[in-house]
Motif scaffolding. Sequence first.
Motif, PDB file in Angstrom:
ATOM      1  N   GLU A   1       0.825  -1.209   0.000  1.00 62.03           N
ATOM      2  CA  GLU A   1       0.000   0.000   0.000  1.00 62.03           C
ATOM      3  C   GLU A   1       0.864   1.265   0.000  1.00 62.03           C
ATOM      4  O   GLU A   1       0.571   2.238  -0.701  1.00 62.03           O
ATOM      5  CB  GLU A   1      -0.936  -0.012   1.213  1.00 62.03           C
ATOM      6  N   TYR A   2       1.925   1.245   0.793  1.00 57.88           N
ATOM      7  CA  TYR A   2       2.803   2.406   0.885  1.00 57.88           C
ATOM      8  C   TYR A   2       3.496   2.654  -0.456  1.00 57.88           C
ATOM      9  O   TYR A   2       3.565   3.791  -0.948  1.00 57.88           O
ATOM     10  CB  TYR A   2       3.839   2.187   1.990  1.00 57.88           C
ATOM     11  N   TYR A   3       3.994   1.592  -1.076  1.00 55.60           N
ATOM     12  CA  TYR A   3       4.689   1.706  -2.363  1.00 55.60           C
ATOM     13  C   TYR A   3       3.729   2.153  -3.468  1.00 55.60           C
ATOM     14  O   TYR A   3       4.086   2.963  -4.322  1.00 55.60           O
ATOM     15  CB  TYR A   3       5.332   0.371  -2.734  1.00 55.60           C
ATOM     16  N   SER A   4       2.501   1.622  -3.435  1.00 61.06           N
ATOM     17  CA  SER A   4       1.511   1.987  -4.444  1.00 61.06           C
ATOM     18  C   SER A   4       1.189   3.473  -4.388  1.00 61.06           C
ATOM     19  O   SER A   4       0.955   4.121  -5.410  1.00 61.06           O
ATOM     20  CB  SER A   4       0.229   1.176  -4.255  1.00 61.06           C
ATOM     21  N   GLU A   5       1.198   4.031  -3.172  1.00 62.61           N
ATOM     22  CA  GLU A   5       0.856   5.442  -3.006  1.00 62.61           C
ATOM     23  C   GLU A   5       2.047   6.371  -3.236  1.00 62.61           C
ATOM     24  O   GLU A   5       1.902   7.442  -3.847  1.00 62.61           O
ATOM     25  CB  GLU A   5       0.295   5.677  -1.597  1.00 62.61           C
ATOM     26  N   HIS A   6       3.252   5.957  -2.757  1.00 65.60           N
ATOM     27  CA  HIS A   6       4.397   6.875  -2.763  1.00 65.60           C
ATOM     28  C   HIS A   6       5.495   6.506  -3.759  1.00 65.60           C
ATOM     29  O   HIS A   6       6.419   7.298  -3.972  1.00 65.60           O
ATOM     30  CB  HIS A   6       5.017   6.942  -1.363  1.00 65.60           C
ATOM     31  N   GLN A   7       5.414   5.293  -4.328  1.00 66.92           N
ATOM     32  CA  GLN A   7       6.444   4.798  -5.249  1.00 66.92           C
ATOM     33  C   GLN A   7       7.824   4.700  -4.604  1.00 66.92           C
ATOM     34  O   GLN A   7       8.855   4.690  -5.285  1.00 66.92           O
ATOM     35  CB  GLN A   7       6.513   5.669  -6.505  1.00 66.92           C
ATOM     36  N   VAL A   8       7.855   4.639  -3.290  1.00 67.16           N
ATOM     37  CA  VAL A   8       9.071   4.325  -2.530  1.00 67.16           C
ATOM     38  C   VAL A   8       8.661   3.384  -1.405  1.00 67.16           C
ATOM     39  O   VAL A   8       7.476   3.285  -1.058  1.00 67.16           O
ATOM     40  CB  VAL A   8       9.742   5.589  -1.931  1.00 67.16           C
ATOM     41  N   TYR A   9       9.624   2.697  -0.838  1.00 68.14           N
ATOM     42  CA  TYR A   9       9.318   1.751   0.228  1.00 68.14           C
ATOM     43  C   TYR A   9       9.274   2.457   1.583  1.00 68.14           C
ATOM     44  O   TYR A   9       9.990   3.444   1.801  1.00 68.14           O
ATOM     45  CB  TYR A   9      10.335   0.615   0.241  1.00 68.14           C
ATOM     46  N   PRO A  10       8.443   1.977   2.498  1.00 69.39           N
ATOM     47  CA  PRO A  10       8.293   2.661   3.792  1.00 69.39           C
ATOM     48  C   PRO A  10       9.548   2.558   4.643  1.00 69.39           C
ATOM     49  O   PRO A  10      10.287   1.562   4.558  1.00 69.39           O
ATOM     50  CB  PRO A  10       7.127   1.909   4.450  1.00 69.39           C
TER      51      PRO A  10
END
Length: 329
Positions: free
Chosen positions: A106-115
């Motif tokens: 979910e984080y990658y889908s939204e920000h295109q970086v890893y949490p």
Amino acid sequence: MITLNDYLYDGDTIFRILQKYIDDLKKSAKENQNEIDRIHSHFLIQIRELLEHNDFLTAQSQKIREFYKYMAKEYPYLAFTFKGRIKSLIRAEEKFNSYVMEYIYEYYSEHQVYPPVSELKKKLSCFRDLIAYRIVISMPKCHFKSEQERRDAELNCLYEIANVLPEFLEERGFTAEPANGVQESCSSLLNPEVKPYYRDYVSNHEENEYQSLHITFYDNSSRSYMEVQLRTKMMDDVAEIGAANHRVYEKKQEKERRKRNQIPKGECLYFDEAYERGMRLLELDLSKLDVNMFSAVDNRLINDGCGLYRGRLILPYEHLSRFQNDLID
């Protein structure tokens, strides 16, 4: 990479399996500076302590039993069951790894970086249902002229019980946890003062027909969380043996977990490891395991007395309605 599957074929007890897995995860975390493996090992320590059935579980279940006695007095014509179960080792392991995958995805889908690892660690501190109690109610058909009338009466009764439960348990050392808007109830049967604490899967129907009221409590004496689920018998049947049962749910989860297209393999170690552990668990052939006290003819016929697959039962109570007791007399 260390996985739970590696320990399930040596004939050990579930506690020895857990201890070996915990020790090896700790060692790996230290050698590889893997913060998620360290949190994973601490999570498994919680499971081990619960499966050992420490004294606090007995004390906790006795407090829950007080509500059973209250219901027996207040609802003499109602049949109901109380059950308590510790989440099984396999289900807990699946859930931990799915939390890792879901948050990173979910984080990658939204920000295109890893949490950041710090954010992922916060996400992994939110387990609230390792101990779960379930109250299932049923109205005898003989009291009603139609099936719809009976269902309406059961639903009214279910919400009435839901309205009473938080204050009842808070007087006995529990604190209701806010649901933070998750599945917020839209039912007029739930009182405004308790509505913020319930996740209402009854007024908010799921696609798979699952219906239940969920509420989480913090046990102040044992410093642990527990979940209470409230259902009618019909709702429970759908959840356990109908369209919403775990096998159907797991098949759906399996399809979702295989969709890892957005996370390129090799870019995020934590996602890769959690995904691999989850997939290996889903592919387990339970009939080939060698775990002390566990036997399975196949993946449908399972006899689990140790908390590996079905969890450990801690509270079985059944109450017959006055009508049913009269028949016995």
